[in-house]
Design an enzyme around this catalytic site. Structure first.
Site, PDB file in Angstrom:
ATOM      1  N   MET A  11       0.836  -1.198   0.000  1.00 28.55           N
ATOM      2  CA  MET A  11       0.000   0.000   0.000  1.00 28.55           C
ATOM      3  C   MET A  11       0.876   1.254   0.000  1.00 28.55           C
ATOM      4  SD  MET A  11      -2.763  -1.562  -0.203  1.00 28.55           S
ATOM      5  CE  MET A  11      -4.083  -0.415  -0.009  1.00 28.55           C
ATOM      6  N   CYS A  12       0.268   2.364  -0.420  1.00 21.70           N
ATOM      7  CA  CYS A  12       0.930   3.664  -0.500  1.00 21.70           C
ATOM      8  C   CYS A  12       1.672   3.957   0.802  1.00 21.70           C
ATOM      9  CB  CYS A  12      -0.129   4.731  -0.762  1.00 21.70           C
ATOM     10  SG  CYS A  12       0.513   6.398  -0.873  1.00 21.70           S
ATOM     11  N   PRO A  13       2.912   4.385   0.703  1.00 23.79           N
ATOM     12  CA  PRO A  13       3.691   4.807  -0.464  1.00 23.79           C
ATOM     13  C   PRO A  13       4.646   3.726  -0.980  1.00 23.79           C
ATOM     14  CG  PRO A  13       4.842   5.553   1.477  1.00 23.79           C
ATOM     15  CD  PRO A  13       3.597   4.792   1.958  1.00 23.79           C
ATOM     16  N   ASP A  38      -2.588  -1.410  -5.381  1.00 24.15           N
ATOM     17  CA  ASP A  38      -3.010  -0.302  -4.522  1.00 24.15           C
ATOM     18  C   ASP A  38      -3.809   0.677  -5.381  1.00 24.15           C
ATOM     19  OD1 ASP A  38      -3.294   1.840  -2.801  1.00 24.15           O
ATOM     20  OD2 ASP A  38      -1.162   2.304  -2.677  1.00 24.15           O
TER      21      ASP A  38
END
Length: 77
Positions: A11-13, A38
């Site tokens: 997931m981000c980042p 994501d």
């Protein structure tokens, strides 16, 4: 043959961080592909490429993930 970075499940980042780290170790003009699932990657990866000077060659939906093909640009000072 292009390198593939499998960022599915991250997931981000993390997808962008993984892409940036991989590109730093490659020569200018090298083409890589990153797979990400994501939902924010559709915004983050194109923005990262634009800001860092890399060329986003292709972006597509592969069903359970997105696929991005990126050409490494020159280092920015």
């Amino acid at each position: 043959m292009e390198d593939v970075i499998d960022a599915r499940g991250l997931m981000c980042p993390l997808p962008v961080l993984r892409l940036g780290k991989a590109l730093r170790g490659l020569a200018e003009g090298t083409v890589v592909q990153i797979w990400a699932d994501d939902p924010i990657a559709v915004i983050d990866i194109p923005n990262f490429c634009r800001e860092a000077g890399h060329e986003l060659l292709a972006q597509s939906d592969a069903g359970d993930h997105q696929t991005y093909t990126i050409k490494r640009g020159a280092d920015r000072a």
